[in-house]
Structures are given as structure tokens and as C-alpha cells.
Design an enzyme around this catalytic site. Structure first.
Site, PDB file in Angstrom:
ATOM      1  CB  SER A   1      69.852 111.883 -18.883  1.00 14.96           C
ATOM      2  OG  SER A   1      68.900 111.175 -18.127  1.00 14.96           O
TER       3      SER A   1
ATOM      4  CG  ASP B   1      74.301 128.899 -13.971  1.00 19.30           C
ATOM      5  OD1 ASP B   1      73.135 129.304 -14.103  1.00 19.30           O
ATOM      6  OD2 ASP B   1      74.584 127.753 -13.589  1.00 19.30           O
TER       7      ASP B   1
ATOM      8  CB  THR C   1      66.137 110.099 -19.647  1.00 18.77           C
ATOM      9  OG1 THR C   1      64.749 110.060 -19.900  1.00 18.77           O
ATOM     10  CG2 THR C   1      66.758 111.168 -20.507  1.00 18.77           C
TER      11      THR C   1
ATOM     12  CE1 TYR D   1      66.841 116.913 -19.067  1.00 16.28           C
ATOM     13  CE2 TYR D   1      66.101 114.659 -18.658  1.00 16.28           C
ATOM     14  CZ  TYR D   1      67.061 115.648 -18.537  1.00 16.28           C
ATOM     15  OH  TYR D   1      68.245 115.369 -17.914  1.00 16.28           O
TER      16      TYR D   1
ATOM     17  CE  LYS E   1      70.138 116.503 -20.586  1.00 15.31           C
ATOM     18  NZ  LYS E   1      71.170 117.524 -20.417  1.00 15.31           N
TER      19      LYS E   1
HETATM   20  P1  NAD Z   1      70.485 122.255 -12.332  1.00 12.55           P
HETATM   21  O1  NAD Z   1      69.219 122.825 -12.859  1.00 12.55           O
HETATM   22  O2  NAD Z   1      70.710 122.283 -10.862  1.00 12.55           O
HETATM   23  O3  NAD Z   1      71.738 122.933 -13.042  1.00 12.55           O
HETATM   24  C1  NAD Z   1      71.687 123.419 -14.356  1.00 12.55           C
HETATM   25  C2  NAD Z   1      72.310 124.804 -14.357  1.00 12.55           C
HETATM   26  O4  NAD Z   1      72.275 125.325 -15.697  1.00 12.55           O
HETATM   27  C3  NAD Z   1      71.535 125.807 -13.480  1.00 12.55           C
HETATM   28  O5  NAD Z   1      72.448 126.500 -12.663  1.00 12.55           O
HETATM   29  C4  NAD Z   1      70.865 126.734 -14.489  1.00 12.55           C
HETATM   30  O6  NAD Z   1      70.707 128.042 -13.969  1.00 12.55           O
HETATM   31  C5  NAD Z   1      71.829 126.670 -15.650  1.00 12.55           C
HETATM   32  N1  NAD Z   1      71.230 126.952 -16.954  1.00 12.55           N
HETATM   33  C6  NAD Z   1      70.095 126.422 -17.468  1.00 12.55           C
HETATM   34  N2  NAD Z   1      69.867 126.938 -18.698  1.00 12.55           N
HETATM   35  C7  NAD Z   1      70.881 127.800 -18.963  1.00 12.55           C
HETATM   36  C8  NAD Z   1      71.199 128.636 -20.051  1.00 12.55           C
HETATM   37  N3  NAD Z   1      70.407 128.716 -21.134  1.00 12.55           N
HETATM   38  N4  NAD Z   1      72.324 129.394 -19.987  1.00 12.55           N
HETATM   39  C9  NAD Z   1      73.128 129.342 -18.897  1.00 12.55           C
HETATM   40  N5  NAD Z   1      72.864 128.580 -17.824  1.00 12.55           N
HETATM   41  C10 NAD Z   1      71.757 127.819 -17.862  1.00 12.55           C
HETATM   42  O7  NAD Z   1      70.580 120.750 -12.875  1.00 12.55           O
HETATM   43  P2  NAD Z   1      71.594 119.597 -12.477  1.00 12.55           P
HETATM   44  O8  NAD Z   1      70.842 118.565 -11.753  1.00 12.55           O
HETATM   45  O9  NAD Z   1      72.826 120.164 -11.901  1.00 12.55           O
HETATM   46  O10 NAD Z   1      71.882 119.008 -13.930  1.00 12.55           O
HETATM   47  C11 NAD Z   1      72.991 119.418 -14.715  1.00 12.55           C
HETATM   48  C12 NAD Z   1      72.905 118.761 -16.078  1.00 12.55           C
HETATM   49  O11 NAD Z   1      72.867 117.348 -15.912  1.00 12.55           O
HETATM   50  C13 NAD Z   1      71.646 119.123 -16.879  1.00 12.55           C
HETATM   51  O12 NAD Z   1      72.005 119.237 -18.243  1.00 12.55           O
HETATM   52  C14 NAD Z   1      70.740 117.937 -16.669  1.00 12.55           C
HETATM   53  O13 NAD Z   1      69.838 117.752 -17.722  1.00 12.55           O
HETATM   54  C15 NAD Z   1      71.747 116.800 -16.602  1.00 12.55           C
HETATM   55  N6  NAD Z   1      71.239 115.642 -15.845  1.00 12.55           N
HETATM   56  C16 NAD Z   1      70.781 115.815 -14.583  1.00 12.55           C
HETATM   57  C17 NAD Z   1      70.254 114.730 -13.867  1.00 12.55           C
HETATM   58  C18 NAD Z   1      69.712 114.897 -12.486  1.00 12.55           C
HETATM   59  O14 NAD Z   1      68.976 114.028 -12.032  1.00 12.55           O
HETATM   60  N7  NAD Z   1      70.023 115.950 -11.744  1.00 12.55           N
HETATM   61  C19 NAD Z   1      70.238 113.454 -14.475  1.00 12.55           C
HETATM   62  C20 NAD Z   1      70.747 113.314 -15.762  1.00 12.55           C
HETATM   63  C21 NAD Z   1      71.241 114.431 -16.443  1.00 12.55           C
HETATM   64  C1  UD1 Z   2      63.481 111.138 -13.510  1.00 13.95           C
HETATM   65  C2  UD1 Z   2      63.146 111.526 -14.929  1.00 13.95           C
HETATM   66  C3  UD1 Z   2      64.318 111.192 -15.842  1.00 13.95           C
HETATM   67  C4  UD1 Z   2      65.594 111.842 -15.334  1.00 13.95           C
HETATM   68  C5  UD1 Z   2      65.822 111.376 -13.893  1.00 13.95           C
HETATM   69  C6  UD1 Z   2      67.039 111.968 -13.252  1.00 13.95           C
HETATM   70  C7  UD1 Z   2      60.709 111.310 -15.014  1.00 13.95           C
HETATM   71  C8  UD1 Z   2      59.571 110.541 -15.603  1.00 13.95           C
HETATM   72  N1  UD1 Z   2      61.935 110.854 -15.342  1.00 13.95           N
HETATM   73  O1  UD1 Z   2      63.707 109.765 -13.539  1.00 13.95           O
HETATM   74  O2  UD1 Z   2      64.073 111.623 -17.161  1.00 13.95           O
HETATM   75  O3  UD1 Z   2      66.690 111.494 -16.145  1.00 13.95           O
HETATM   76  O4  UD1 Z   2      64.687 111.745 -13.112  1.00 13.95           O
HETATM   77  O5  UD1 Z   2      66.820 113.299 -12.935  1.00 13.95           O
HETATM   78  O6  UD1 Z   2      60.538 112.320 -14.344  1.00 13.95           O
HETATM   79  N2  UD1 Z   2      59.011 108.291  -7.078  1.00 13.95           N
HETATM   80  C9  UD1 Z   2      57.989 108.140  -6.169  1.00 13.95           C
HETATM   81  N3  UD1 Z   2      57.477 109.252  -5.577  1.00 13.95           N
HETATM   82  C10 UD1 Z   2      57.945 110.521  -5.844  1.00 13.95           C
HETATM   83  C11 UD1 Z   2      58.994 110.663  -6.776  1.00 13.95           C
HETATM   84  C12 UD1 Z   2      59.495 109.525  -7.388  1.00 13.95           C
HETATM   85  O7  UD1 Z   2      57.547 107.020  -5.886  1.00 13.95           O
HETATM   86  O8  UD1 Z   2      57.423 111.490  -5.280  1.00 13.95           O
HETATM   87  C13 UD1 Z   2      59.604 107.071  -7.679  1.00 13.95           C
HETATM   88  C14 UD1 Z   2      59.520 107.004  -9.193  1.00 13.95           C
HETATM   89  O9  UD1 Z   2      58.349 106.385  -9.609  1.00 13.95           O
HETATM   90  C15 UD1 Z   2      60.793 106.199  -9.529  1.00 13.95           C
HETATM   91  C16 UD1 Z   2      61.776 106.593  -8.422  1.00 13.95           C
HETATM   92  O10 UD1 Z   2      60.986 107.093  -7.355  1.00 13.95           O
HETATM   93  O11 UD1 Z   2      60.520 104.823  -9.405  1.00 13.95           O
HETATM   94  C17 UD1 Z   2      62.769 107.653  -8.830  1.00 13.95           C
HETATM   95  O12 UD1 Z   2      62.071 108.759  -9.366  1.00 13.95           O
HETATM   96  P1  UD1 Z   2      62.821 110.114  -9.814  1.00 13.95           P
HETATM   97  O13 UD1 Z   2      63.691 110.583  -8.728  1.00 13.95           O
HETATM   98  O14 UD1 Z   2      61.784 111.051 -10.321  1.00 13.95           O
HETATM   99  O15 UD1 Z   2      63.790 109.637 -10.994  1.00 13.95           O
HETATM  100  P2  UD1 Z   2      63.434 108.830 -12.336  1.00 13.95           P
HETATM  101  O16 UD1 Z   2      62.030 108.430 -12.418  1.00 13.95           O
HETATM  102  O17 UD1 Z   2      64.455 107.757 -12.443  1.00 13.95           O
END
Ligand code: NAD
Ligand code: UD1
Length: 337
Positions: A123, A30, A125, A147, A151
Site C-alpha cells: 500500500s 479465503d 501507506t 496496519y 505492510k
Molecule cells: P478485502 O477485505 O475486501 O479483501 C481481503 C480478503 O481477504 C477478504 O475476502 C477476506 O475475507 C480475506 N482474508 C482476510 N484475512 C484472511 C485470512 N487470514 N485468511 C484467508 N482470507 C483472509 O480488502 P481489499 O480492499 O480487497 O484489499 C486486498 C488487499 O489489498 C489487502 O491486503 C489490503 O490490505 C490491500 N490494500 C487495499 C487497499 C484498499 O484501499 N482497498 C489499499 C492498499 C492495499
Molecule cells: C486510507 C488509509 C490508508 C490506506 C488507504 C487505502 C487512513 C488514515 N488511511 O487512506 O492506510 O492505505 O485508505 O485503503 O485510514 N475523507 C473524508 N471523509 C470521509 C472519509 C475520508 O474527508 O468520511 C478524506 C480523507 O481525509 C482523505 C480522503 O478523503 O483526504 C481519502 O480518505 P480514505 O478513502 O480514507 O483514504 P486514505 O486516507 O488515503
């Protein structure tokens, strides 16, 4: 030994614990660009074992090579990446560089070291605005922001990698909305600045750090007009990774799996559940829709059950209770002020 890129982050840190619980040895890589080493100190405390860590950037092949020189890496769980949608629109080059170029470097170093097993954090997404719900893995793919596109492109790159060499074992895990925290209250989601996502915003409102929640629109075609999502407990999600890594040797072609619960909850459902879990009122105001948001998004989780023998078991009450415990014990996240 499993290499966990991004293992200090929100999902990675929880996955480290579940890997340990299942008897797997791992090393974290990381660059702490969106996390702090404190999360790993806490993981070490929870599992009672020191964490193997190499600090470095996935775009730095020499640093990655060091990991392969020092450890016998059999497979990789690849979490490292930038994940904020709004930021990705402002800084597309940084997102493509970090996420896509970083993954290319990782795969090159893996190939060079004859390590060809990877589980990738994709994701929901990538489904864009789905024509119907629940969402199945074979639905059409699209993305509207850098973003999401990163993916999608990485999924394509990994599919091409498999076509070029069938020895690769590749699992694409498409997460729905990860929330919650470890039961200990020691680790959880620690967003920088004002949270973009719903659950951390609600939690910070409950603890008094934010005045009120803005509910982005109440005119969607959903049961109460607010957006519906598939919230999944981060521990369930982490366990999905353990199942994927345990299954990876028998994977044929590229395995693509939704990780969700199959249930959809609205913004107001989540507010209510959090109020119940925390005993705090969450003041909110209805505001206009957030651009790019969709009405409804939830998974069909049946393929995950069939191929990984995995399903989510934790409900929204548990998600909210665990988020609240983390928030109230660590109002400033990992920063100790
Ligand atoms: P996070 O930001 O908490 O964790 C990502 C980690 O990767 C961090 O510790 C960061 O320091 C590290 N990192 C970023 N760029 C790097 C690089 N170039 N080299 C080395 N380390 C690096 O995010 P998370 O919520 O734990 O998400 C993890 C993965 O899951 C991500 O790829 C994210 O896109 C994907 N994801 C997350 C969500 C969500 O809602 N949290 C949803 C769908 C997909
Ligand atoms: C967001 C990302 C998506 C990502 C996902 C998981 C956007 C547009 N999309 O999705 O790409 O994969 O997170 O990390 O950012 N909401 C409110 N008030 C707030 C925040 C959110 O009403 O302050 C609502 C949103 O409109 C949505 C729901 O809560 O209906 C969830 O929002 P959020 O947690 O941001 O996730 P996603 O929109 O699903």
C-alpha cells in the site's frame, strides 16, 4: 494455476475476472472474514464459469497445503489481510497475527511445495507522510499504525526471503486508493458498517443511507484545502496484477511498483465528480482533520509503465459512474435485505 488468497474480497474479486479475461486459471483461498461467497457467485456469473474455491485461513498451514495437494500452483497473488487503519490501532495483535503470521505461513507452505512466485498487495501507506509528490518507489518508508506497519514488515520479510534464496520471484505492488467497480454492477466494494474510506461513504450518502459526508479538514496545503489522493479504478488495478503475474518469471531481485494514476483529486473534487455521475446531491459538512491523515498522496506511475507496460486508463468520472451503478443496484452490498 494461480492461487489467489483473499480472492473473494473487493480487489481480489475484480482481479479474478481480469485473470480469466487474460486466459489464466486460478483458485481462490479465503476465510470470508471480510467478504461473502456471494461475491464469487457473482464473479462466476460474469465470467460464465464456476470458481475454484478453498475456504480457509492463511494462518492454517494444513488448509493451505490442501490447495497445493489438489492444484498445481505455479504462483500466488496474495490479497488476504485485514485492512482497516482505525481497527488496527484498536486490535494490533489481531492485525499482526492475521497479516504477518498469515503471510509467514503462506510463504512456508509455498517454499515446501517449491512454489516461489508471489505478488503481494502492499500500500502507498508505506510512504508515511511523503516529503514531496509525486511519490516514487525509492522514497523513504515509514508507518504510524499497525496496519501500515504490517505492510512494511511483510515487505521486509519478502525482501529477506529473496536474499536467502534468489530463486524467489517477488513483486510488491503498492496501491494508491482503489475505487470503482465492475461495469456489470454485480460486484463492488462492500464495507462492513460505517465506511472509513471516502468513496464508499460518498456512494452511501448518494443512495440515502448516510445523511451527510464529513469532510475531514479544509485547511490542508492543497488547491481547495481538502486532502488530495490518487484514486485508481479497481479494474485498472486488477489489470496491473495480471501484468505482474505475466512478468514474474523475468523479475530479478524484488520488484516494487506503485499502482496509481499519477493524478491527485481532492475530497471536494470527488464529491463533485460523484454528483455528476449519480445526479444526486452529496450533502457535506467540514469537520476537523482525521488524525493520521496527510495532505497529499499521489504516485509517480512511470516505473509501472516501464517495467510492467501497465498504466491506468480509467478517469474519475468512470470511477464514480461504476461505483454508483454498484451502489444503486446493491444498496446493502451483498446482503440481500
Ligand atoms: P478485502 O477485505 O475486501 O479483501 C481481503 C480478503 O481477504 C477478504 O475476502 C477476506 O475475507 C480475506 N482474508 C482476510 N484475512 C484472511 C485470512 N487470514 N485468511 C484467508 N482470507 C483472509 O480488502 P481489499 O480492499 O480487497 O484489499 C486486498 C488487499 O489489498 C489487502 O491486503 C489490503 O490490505 C490491500 N490494500 C487495499 C487497499 C484498499 O484501499 N482497498 C489499499 C492498499 C492495499
Ligand atoms: C486510507 C488509509 C490508508 C490506506 C488507504 C487505502 C487512513 C488514515 N488511511 O487512506 O492506510 O492505505 O485508505 O485503503 O485510514 N475523507 C473524508 N471523509 C470521509 C472519509 C475520508 O474527508 O468520511 C478524506 C480523507 O481525509 C482523505 C480522503 O478523503 O483526504 C481519502 O480518505 P480514505 O478513502 O480514507 O483514504 P486514505 O486516507 O488515503
Amino acid at each position: 494455476m494461480i492461487l489467489v488468497t483473499g480472492g473473494a474480497g473487493y480487489i481480489g474479486s475484480h482481479t479474478c475476472i481480469e485473470l480469466h479475461n487474460a486466459g489464466h486459471d486460478f483458485v481462490v483461498f479465503d476465510n470470508f472474514s471480510n467478504s461473502s461467497s456471494e461475491s464469487l457467485n457473482r464473479v462466476a456469473k460474469i465470467i460464465g464459469k464456476e470458481i475454484k474455491l478453498v475456504e480457509g485461513d492463511i494462518r492454517d498451514s494444513a488448509a493451505l497445503q490442501q490447495v497445493f495437494d489438489n492444484y498445481d500452483i505455479e504462483s500466488v497473488i496474495h490479497f488476504a489481510g485485514l485492512k482497516a487503519v482505525g481497527e488496527s490501532v484498536e486490535m494490533p495483535l489481531e492485525y499482526y497475527d492475521n497479516n504477518i503470521v498469515g503471510t509467514l505461513h503462506l510463504c512456508e507452505v509455498m517454499k515446501k511445495n517449491n512454489c516461489k512466485k508471489i505478488v503481494f498487495s502492499s500500500s502507498a501507506t508505506v510512504y508515511g507522510d511523503p516529503h514531496t509528490t509525486p511519490i516514487k518507489e525509492d522514497f523513504p518508508l515509514s508507518a504510524t499504525n499497525p496496519y501500515g506497519k504490517s505492510k512494511l514488515f511483510i515487505e521486509e520479510i519478502l525482501r529477506d526471503l529473496y536474499i536467502s534464496d534468489n530463486e524467489w520471484k517477488i513483486v510488491l505492488l503498492r496501491y494508491f486508493n482503489p475505487v470503482g467497480a465492475h461495469k456489470s454492477g454485480l460486484i463492488g466494494e462492500d464495507p462492513n458498517g460505517i465506511p472509513n474510506n471516502l468513496m464508499p461513504f460518498i456512494a452511501q450518502t448518494a443512495v440515502g443511507k448516510r445523511e451527510h459526508l464529513s469532510v475531514f479538514g479544509n485547511d490542508y496545503d492543497t488547491h481547495d484545502g481538502t486532502g488530495v489522493r490518487d484514486y485508481i479504478h479497481v479494474i485498472d488495478l486488477s489489470m496491473g496484477h495480471v501484468k505482474a503475474i505475466e512478468k514474474i518469471n523475468s523479475v530479478e531481485k524484488v520488484l516494487t511498483v506503485n499502482l496509481g494514476t499519477g493524478k491527485g483529486y481532492s475530497v471536494l473534487d470527488m464529491v463533485q465528480a460523484f454528483e455528476k455521475a449519480s445526479g444526486k446531491e452529496i450533502p457535506y459538512k467540514i469537520t476537523p482533520r482525521r488524525s493520521g491523515d496527510i495532505a497529499k498522496c499521489f504516485a509517480d506511475p512511470s516505473y509501472a509503465k516501464a517495467v510492467l507496460n501497465w498504466e491506468a486508463t480509467r478517469d474519475v468520472n468512470e470511477m464514480c459512474e461504476d461505483s454508483w451503478r454498484w451502489q444503486v443496484n446493491n444498496p446493502n452490498g451483498y446482503k440481500n435485505d
